[in-house]
Design a protein around this motif. Structure first.
Motif, short mmCIF file in Angstrom:
data_model
loop_
_atom_site.label_atom_id
_atom_site.label_comp_id
_atom_site.label_asym_id
_atom_site.label_seq_id
_atom_site.Cartn_x
_atom_site.Cartn_y
_atom_site.Cartn_z
N ASP A 373 44.18 -2.08 100.38
CA ASP A 373 43.13 -1.63 101.83
C ASP A 373 42.84 -0.42 101.28
OD1 ASP A 373 45.99 -0.41 101.31
OD2 ASP A 373 46.52 -1.05 103.47
N GLY A 374 42.83 0.07 100.52
CA GLY A 374 42.12 1.59 99.84
C GLY A 374 43.16 2.82 100.91
N GLU A 375 44.33 1.99 101.03
CA GLU A 375 45.03 3.12 102.32
C GLU A 375 45.15 4.43 100.60
OE1 GLU A 375 49.31 2.56 103.22
OE2 GLU A 375 49.64 3.84 103.15
N ARG A 376 45.13 6.21 101.19
CA ARG A 376 44.97 7.00 100.29
C ARG A 376 46.33 8.19 100.85
NH1 ARG A 376 39.70 8.18 98.17
NH2 ARG A 376 40.34 10.32 97.61
N THR A 377 47.10 8.64 99.96
CA THR A 377 48.26 9.51 99.85
C THR A 377 48.23 10.72 98.38
OG1 THR A 377 49.73 7.67 98.45
CG2 THR A 377 49.87 7.79 100.59
N VAL A 378 48.23 11.31 98.87
CA VAL A 378 48.38 12.54 98.13
C VAL A 378 49.38 12.90 97.88
CG1 VAL A 378 47.89 15.58 97.61
CG2 VAL A 378 46.07 13.44 98.85
N ALA A 379 49.96 12.94 96.81
CA ALA A 379 50.84 13.72 95.17
C ALA A 379 50.91 14.60 94.80
CB ALA A 379 51.51 11.95 94.61
N ASP A 380 52.47 15.03 95.09
CA ASP A 380 52.52 15.99 94.27
C ASP A 380 52.77 15.78 92.93
OD1 ASP A 380 52.53 17.89 95.76
OD2 ASP A 380 55.15 18.51 96.50
N ARG A 381 52.14 17.00 91.78
CA ARG A 381 52.20 16.08 90.55
C ARG A 381 53.41 16.62 89.79
NH1 ARG A 381 52.38 14.97 86.45
NH2 ARG A 381 51.09 15.39 84.33
N ASP A 382 54.65 17.00 90.42
CA ASP A 382 55.08 16.88 89.69
C ASP A 382 56.46 15.85 90.44
OD1 ASP A 382 54.95 19.11 88.50
OD2 ASP A 382 56.11 20.60 90.28
N ALA A 383 55.75 15.06 91.06
CA ALA A 383 56.60 14.03 91.50
C ALA A 383 56.03 12.79 91.53
CB ALA A 383 57.22 14.38 92.93
N ILE A 384 55.12 13.18 90.36
CA ILE A 384 53.91 11.34 90.06
C ILE A 384 54.52 10.16 89.53
CG2 ILE A 384 53.53 12.41 87.70
CD1 ILE A 384 50.81 11.24 90.82
N GLY A 385 55.72 10.53 89.08
CA GLY A 385 56.15 9.15 88.66
C GLY A 385 56.88 8.27 89.56
N GLU A 386 57.69 9.18 90.63
CA GLU A 386 58.03 8.27 92.13
C GLU A 386 56.80 7.85 93.08
OE1 GLU A 386 60.81 10.61 94.30
OE2 GLU A 386 61.94 11.64 92.61
N ALA A 387 55.97 9.14 93.22
CA ALA A 387 54.66 8.33 93.85
C ALA A 387 53.96 7.64 93.69
CB ALA A 387 53.36 9.86 94.05
N VAL A 388 54.02 7.42 92.20
CA VAL A 388 53.50 6.35 92.12
C VAL A 388 54.69 4.49 91.99
CG1 VAL A 388 52.57 4.85 89.79
CG2 VAL A 388 51.70 6.73 89.89
N GLN A 389 55.37 4.98 91.36
CA GLN A 389 56.74 3.40 92.21
C GLN A 389 56.39 3.23 93.70
OE1 GLN A 389 58.38 2.09 89.42
NE2 GLN A 389 58.10 0.27 91.18
N ASP A 390 56.82 4.18 94.42
CA ASP A 390 56.58 3.64 95.57
C ASP A 390 55.22 3.21 96.00
OD1 ASP A 390 59.05 4.90 95.99
OD2 ASP A 390 57.73 6.66 96.87
N ALA A 391 54.25 3.74 95.42
CA ALA A 391 52.79 3.34 95.71
C ALA A 391 52.36 1.29 95.47
CB ALA A 391 51.12 4.29 95.66
N LEU A 392 53.17 1.24 94.31
CA LEU A 392 52.77 0.21 93.39
C LEU A 392 54.14 -0.92 94.40
CD1 LEU A 392 53.08 1.45 89.53
CD2 LEU A 392 51.09 0.26 91.22
N ASP A 393 55.34 -0.63 94.76
CA ASP A 393 55.67 -1.42 95.56
C ASP A 393 56.07 -1.83 97.09
OD1 ASP A 393 57.55 -1.13 93.81
OD2 ASP A 393 59.17 0.65 95.67
N ASP A 394 54.65 0.13 97.48
CA ASP A 394 54.02 -0.80 99.02
C ASP A 394 52.88 -2.09 98.50
OD1 ASP A 394 54.42 0.44 101.54
OD2 ASP A 394 52.59 1.90 101.21
N VAL A 395 52.01 -1.51 97.24
CA VAL A 395 51.03 -2.76 97.34
C VAL A 395 51.22 -4.38 97.67
CG1 VAL A 395 49.66 -3.60 95.66
CG2 VAL A 395 49.81 -1.14 96.10
N TYR A 396 52.84 -4.37 96.66
CA TYR A 396 54.02 -5.53 96.84
C TYR A 396 54.07 -6.09 97.56
CZ TYR A 396 55.61 -10.57 94.52
OH TYR A 396 56.49 -10.99 93.59
N ALA A 397 54.47 -5.18 98.58
CA ALA A 397 54.72 -5.55 100.14
C ALA A 397 53.29 -5.77 100.92
CB ALA A 397 56.19 -4.07 100.91
N LYS A 398 52.70 -5.20 100.35
CA LYS A 398 51.47 -5.13 101.74
C LYS A 398 50.74 -7.08 101.17
CE LYS A 398 49.94 -0.81 102.44
NZ LYS A 398 48.78 0.18 101.34
N LEU A 399 50.68 -7.37 99.59
CA LEU A 399 49.95 -8.61 99.19
C LEU A 399 50.79 -9.35 99.68
CD1 LEU A 399 49.07 -8.00 95.60
CD2 LEU A 399 47.73 -7.99 97.90
#
Ligand SMILES: [Zn+2]
Length: 486
Positions: A373-399
């Protein structure tokens, strides 16, 4: 310019809501999943398509192995005399069997069938390997291709004469053991759909006239596509003692008495890929859940000549860090601008894009963009791994949520011939109605609107939804789910 560039510049021209069939074929080809083979009914699976299949395969294979199944491999060709030992298999598959009749110019003494399914070669070997009750249960699975020479239009992954699948074959002491096996595998298929493909499945059994040839009970998992048609997404059969008797599968029990085994077989094919593509993809191209995507994340650096070095360094370092945990691709091609790259990775179904420009570098951040859906979020470089995991979980949940909504909105009750036809015509999806058990009542609906009974409740003792058959008005014995299907 390469072929890929040509595809890319064309983009997807059909719309999913409009010409669904053409749109599907376009997504399959332009996302680089498959091509049409020179022979009608066959396809060439390209590396990207095969990579998705392999990942699906790994997930399902692990479930089988965790639960007592071993893989083996049997010949693709089966002697005619083997096939003939089980009359219903012959009758059920005969019109679709491809035969090998010659070796060079020499005619073979016995015709060999290219397997349409392998009960007739696997059961006789299980029978050789089983002596006593201590050898049971025995569970064998093979990953292979089968050929069923159906005369239909080619639809990659949905309808092809040759298709990839797994077929599991098991032998048990009694009905209870074999039935438990049948429902265990059906449950694993359901888990695969729900937890890996992000598709909710509905489980049930097929009416007697639509069972696997020779089966006592055929159970099925059905998935509803956005166009309102149902896909038979995997089947698991309780075969009773018919195949064991035909192929001499007996064992000695605790009292040294000879007993006939009860067998099962169960299969899931690359039709699952078809359902995956059809369910989630959109007018921009392929959409994949992170579980199956060959690349889960694409990192796209955005630079001007004066910022190039710092942006590229920052992006490369970030990609390398994520690479330890995720499947990541860094798209640092010089000859393509960012907009072109966005379109290309959207077409190919990468679930998450990370944009890195001079601002991100300066602020120590990264911009994450979700594919569906093109949802954009800005993540801290220092916490990038967590932010990516959250975003991927979000994608799965949306689908999953979108697919679930498709099903929930499309189960309707109807009673009476005209109401059934009207409801199917208006909404597609599933129509629940009482059924007397007579195939003629299904035929009446089929002739009008090409919908059939795709499923009955698994529990045969469940009270029917209506007291009378929705078509003929006689007493109903169960609930039938009518749907158009693939
Ligand atoms: Zn009826």
């Amino acid at each position: 310019m390469s072929d890929t560039d040509d595809d890319q510049e064309l983009g997807i021209t059909e719309s999913k809501a409009g010409q669904t069939g053409k749109w599907y074929a376009e997504v399959v080809q332009k996302a680089g999943l498959a091509d049409y083979a020179p022979m009608g009914g066959f396809i060439v699976t390209r590396p990207r398509g095969y990579a998705i299949w392999e990942r699906l395969q790994e997930n399902l294979d692990q479930m089988f192995k965790d639960d007592g199944v071993q893989n083996a491999y049997f010949p693709a060709l089966i002697p005619e005399s083997y096939l003939e030992q089980e009359a219903e298999i012959v009758e059920g598959f005969d019109p679709e069997v491809a035969w090998v009749t010659h070796a060079g110019t020499e005619e073979l003494e016995e015709r060999l069938a290219f397997r349409p399914t392998s009960e007739s070669i696997i059961t006789p070997y299980i029978s050789q390997w089983v002596r006593s009750h201590r050898d049971l249960p025995m569970r064998v699975n093979q990953w292979c291709s089968v050929i069923r020479w159906e005369a239909t239009d080619t639809k990659p992954f949905f309808r092809t004469k040759e298709f990839l699948w797994q077929e599991g074959h098991t032998a048990h002491r009694d009905e209870a053991g074999a039935w438990e096996e049948t429902t265990t595998r059906l449950g694993q298929y359901e888990k695969l759909y729900e937890e890996v493909l992000a598709i909710p499945g509905m489980t049930g059994r097929k009416p007697d006239h639509d069972k696997f040839p020779g089966a006592e009970v055929t159970t099925t998992i059905e998935a509803l596509m956005p166009d309102g048609k149902s896909v038979q997404a995997g089947t698991s059969h309780y075969l009773g003692t018919r195949f064991a008797e035909a192929y001499d599968l007996y064992y000695t029990d605790e009292d040294e008495d000879e007993q006939v085994a009860h067998t099962t077989s169960w299969g899931l094919s690359w039709r699952a890929l078809g359902a995956l593509i059809m369910t989630h993809s959109d007018d921009q191209g392929l959409v994949l859940p992170p579980t199956l995507a060959p690349e889960q994340v694409v990192v796209v650096p955005i630079w001007q000549s004066e910022t190039k070095d710092e942006v590229l360094d920052y992006a490369a370092e970030l990609a390398a860090e994520l690479d330890a945990e995720f499947r990541v691709h860094l798209d640092d091609r010089d000859e393509r601008n960012p907009g072109f790259k966005y379109n290309e990775w959207e077409l190919k179904g990468v679930p998450l894009r990370i944009e890195i420009g001079p601002n991100e570098v300066e602020d120590g951040e990264a911009t994450l963009v979700q594919r569906p859906d093109g949802e954009r979020t800005v993540a801290d470089r220092d916490a990038i791994g967590e932010a990516v995991q959250d975003a991927l979980d979000d994608v799965y949940a949306k689908l999953y949520a979108a697919a679930e909504e498709t099903v929930e909105e499309r189960i309707h009750e109807a009673h009476g011939r005209n109401e059934i036809l009207g409801t199917l015509g208006r909404h597609g999806g599933y129509v629940k109605t009482g059924w007397c058990g007579d195939e003629a009542c299904e035929t009446e609906i089929k002739d009008q609107i090409a919908a059939e009974i795709v499923m009955l409740p698994l529990d045969e003792d469940e009270e029917p939804v209506h007291e009378t058959c929705g078509v003929c008005g006689e007493e109903a014995t169960e609930t039938a789910y009518f749907a158009k299907n693939y």
